[in-house]
Every structure is written in C-alpha cells, then in structure tokens.
Design a protein around this motif. Structure first.
Motif, short mmCIF file in Angstrom:
data_model
loop_
_atom_site.label_atom_id
_atom_site.label_comp_id
_atom_site.label_asym_id
_atom_site.label_seq_id
_atom_site.Cartn_x
_atom_site.Cartn_y
_atom_site.Cartn_z
N TYR A 1 53.31 28.64 47.13
CA TYR A 1 52.85 29.34 48.33
C TYR A 1 52.15 30.66 47.99
CZ TYR A 1 54.99 26.01 51.47
OH TYR A 1 55.28 24.88 52.17
N VAL A 2 52.63 31.35 46.96
CA VAL A 2 51.95 32.59 46.55
C VAL A 2 50.54 32.26 46.06
CG1 VAL A 2 51.92 34.46 44.84
CG2 VAL A 2 54.05 33.86 46.01
N ALA A 3 50.44 31.21 45.24
CA ALA A 3 49.14 30.84 44.68
C ALA A 3 48.21 30.28 45.76
CB ALA A 3 49.33 29.81 43.57
N PHE B 1 51.91 37.66 48.65
CA PHE B 1 53.37 37.66 48.64
C PHE B 1 53.93 37.63 50.05
CE2 PHE B 1 53.38 40.04 44.33
CZ PHE B 1 53.30 38.83 43.66
N SER B 2 53.30 38.38 50.94
CA SER B 2 53.83 38.50 52.31
C SER B 2 53.73 37.18 53.06
CB SER B 2 53.09 39.61 53.07
OG SER B 2 51.71 39.34 53.14
N LYS B 3 52.61 36.47 52.92
CA LYS B 3 52.47 35.17 53.59
C LYS B 3 53.48 34.16 53.03
CE LYS B 3 47.69 35.28 55.19
NZ LYS B 3 46.35 34.64 55.10
N ALA B 4 53.63 34.18 51.71
CA ALA B 4 54.60 33.27 51.09
C ALA B 4 56.01 33.58 51.58
CB ALA B 4 54.53 33.38 49.57
N ALA B 5 56.35 34.87 51.68
CA ALA B 5 57.68 35.27 52.15
C ALA B 5 57.90 34.80 53.59
CB ALA B 5 57.82 36.79 52.04
N SER C 1 58.33 38.70 44.98
CA SER C 1 57.73 39.41 43.84
C SER C 1 58.63 39.30 42.60
CB SER C 1 57.52 40.89 44.21
OG SER C 1 56.96 41.60 43.14
N ARG C 2 59.95 39.45 42.80
CA ARG C 2 60.89 39.36 41.69
C ARG C 2 60.88 37.95 41.08
NH1 ARG C 2 64.43 42.09 43.89
NH2 ARG C 2 65.47 40.44 45.09
N ARG D 1 47.50 41.10 39.99
CA ARG D 1 47.74 41.84 41.22
C ARG D 1 46.81 43.05 41.26
NH1 ARG D 1 52.00 39.95 38.55
NH2 ARG D 1 53.79 39.01 39.64
N SER D 2 46.19 43.26 42.40
CA SER D 2 45.32 44.43 42.58
C SER D 2 45.36 44.85 44.04
CB SER D 2 43.88 44.11 42.15
OG SER D 2 43.31 43.16 43.05
N HIS D 3 44.72 46.00 44.35
CA HIS D 3 44.70 46.48 45.74
C HIS D 3 43.93 45.51 46.64
CE1 HIS D 3 46.65 50.23 44.81
NE2 HIS D 3 45.73 50.52 43.86
N SER D 4 43.02 44.75 46.05
CA SER D 4 42.23 43.82 46.87
C SER D 4 42.95 42.48 47.08
CB SER D 4 40.87 43.58 46.20
OG SER D 4 41.04 43.07 44.89
N GLY D 5 44.09 42.29 46.41
CA GLY D 5 44.86 41.06 46.59
C GLY D 5 45.30 40.44 45.29
N ILE D 6 45.54 39.14 45.33
CA ILE D 6 46.06 38.40 44.18
C ILE D 6 45.03 37.36 43.75
CG2 ILE D 6 47.81 36.75 43.42
CD1 ILE D 6 49.77 38.18 45.26
N THR D 7 44.81 37.25 42.48
CA THR D 7 44.00 36.17 41.93
C THR D 7 44.80 35.47 40.84
OG1 THR D 7 42.96 37.67 40.34
CG2 THR D 7 41.78 37.28 42.42
#
Length: 289
Positions: free
Chosen positions: A11-13, A18-22, A33-34, A50-56
C-alpha cells in the motif's frame, strides 16, 4: 518477513504515501513508517526515497513491488471469490440424474434453486441411475439423484428424498384388463415393456417377478422412461410407469393387480470422502427440505 509487512509495503508503494497506507490499513502513520524501516533493514537496502515532495521507489523497491503486487492482488481475488461463493453470487454444481428422478422430483427443485441463486451454474448429466452413481464414484459429478434400488458402497451414502408409486398401464387393446385384478403370473403372460438391463428399474422388476418364482421376460426394453408411455399407448405391451407422470389420457388404462403398487424412492447419493463446495451444499439443503 510476514504477510503483514508485505501488505504494508504494497500500500505504501502503490499510493506513494504513508498516510494513505495507514488509513486503508486502519493503522497509524508512525507504525507504517517503523514497519518500512524494518523491511528495508531486513533486505539491507533502500526501497523508498523519502522527500518533501513525497515518496518514490528505488529500483529495488520497483522490483519488489512488481512481485508483491501480484501476490497481494491474487490473495484479494481469492478472498473475493470465496466470499462471492458464500453468498452464491458465483458457484457451480454438477449433477448426475436419472430421467425418472429428474421428471418426478428434481425439475421443480432446480427451478426453485435457480430463482433464488441465478448466478450459480448448474450442469446436468442425464444418466441411468447406475451410470449416475458411476459418474459420482469417478468424480465427474458432485452429487447424483437417482431412483431405487441402487447398490452403492462406501464412501458413498444415500438419503431418501421422495417416495413415488408406479402403476401398471396398458393401451386401448388392453382396456378389458382394467376391469380385472391380475396376479403376477397373469401379468407375465402379456408383452411387457421396461427399461433396459443396466438400469435400476429393470433390476427392481426382475426381483419383483423372481421373488414370486416367476421368470421375468421382457418384450421391449427401452433406453429412457419417456419411451414407455408412447409404446404402451400404441398397444405394444403393458408396463409399470410412475403414476405422477401419467396425464389424463383416454388411450391409457390402469391395470389393477393383487400386488402392492411398487413404491420406489428418489435418492440423493453423495461421496463422503469428498468435500462439498458451498453451492452444492446449498442445493443439497434445498432438495432435502
């Protein structure tokens, strides 16, 4: 690595968040995240950037996601199919049935079941009772619905569903017999029509005559029960026929005998060694009421 870890990674990928997956997993973001940190530690490489623009995804993350996505989506598809089967939105039933059992009993039950569960696919194989039981033994059908008598052996077992009566009938040339009461010896003097030797019906009447120490002679043996009535109507002989399947016909006459009208059972035959799918079990429940 547990399945839960892979689900979280999936779901994270998939959503790069992280928030949508949670939210989807009814979890909280710190736990997500942990868990991702633990997964990366297990693999010994970065899967996410991880960056301010999101996750890749890193190349390793993309590679893992391709495989995890297939596995997770297949699991969800299997879960969905099982739940659909449970509510009978899908399903299949294969039934071996004898013609007499079909016409006297099963047709109305099939109509009732189809109205309630129209999405369930039903395959009917029209056999003699012996052939239907043989198909069940070989795993070709899920259940068999046949007429007695029938010889079965474990792990097969039978349940009586319905009792029906057969009467002796003749055509116009035998109308005079309808005013008499014949014994079994007298019956044997007339041309007799019945189903062929490899049927439970033939076995039944053969035993009926032989128990009275009278040879059982047949003049016409037919392949299916529905062939008996027109042959009787055209005066080719007399024969026993299910009372419920005889419509009011001026060319057909009941011939009374001093023997009790044969009573036979329609039987459900199941294989106790095989698991029953949800649709078949629901159908068994329907016809057993």
């Amino acid at each position: 690595m547990t399945l839960d870890y892979y689900r979280i990674f999936y779901y994270v990928a998939k959503y790069k968040s992280f928030s949508k997956a949670a939210k989807i997993l009814h979890n909280n973001q710190p736990n997500i995240s942990r868990t991702m940190n633990n997964i990366e530690s297990e693999f010994g490489c970065k899967l996410l950037v991880r960056s301010h623009s999101g996750i890749t995804l890193t190349p390793e993350g993309e590679q893992l996601y391709e495989h995890v996505a297939i596995a997770i989506e297949q699991l969800y598809q299997g879960e969905s199919e099982i739940l659909s089967n449970k509510t009978l939105e899908h399903g299949h039933i294969s039934i071996g049935v004898s013609e007499t059992a079909l016409n006297i009993f099963l047709l109305s039950k099939l109509e009732q079941f189809h109205k309630a569960y129209p999405q369930v696919k039903i395959k009917l194989s029209n056999h003699s009772s012996i052939q239907a039981v043989d198909a069940l033994e070989k795993g070709i059908v899920d259940i068999a619905v046949v007429t007695s008598p029938i010889n079965i052996k474990k792990p097969l077992h039978t349940t009586s569903l319905y009792c029906f009566e057969e009467i002796l009938i003749g055509g116009k040339e035998y109308e005079n017999l309808s005013n008499e009461i014949l014994d079994i010896q007298q019956i044997s003097n007339y041309p007799f029509i019945t189903l062929g030797k490899n049927t439970s019906t033939y076995t039944y009447y053969s035993n009926l005559f032989l128990n009275q120490k009278i040879p059982f002679h047949t003049d016409l043996e037919v392949a299916t029960a529905d062939q008996i009535l027109p042959l009787v109507k055209h005066n080719l002989g007399i024969g026993f026929y299910p009372k419920e399947l005889i419509s009011k016909d001026s060319d057909i006459f009941e011939i009374h005998t001093n023997i009790k009208n044969p009573e036979r059972d329609i039987l459900l035959v199941q294989d106790a060694s095989r698991a029953t799918n949800i649709a078949t079990q629901k159908f068994i429940d329907t016809i057993s009421l």
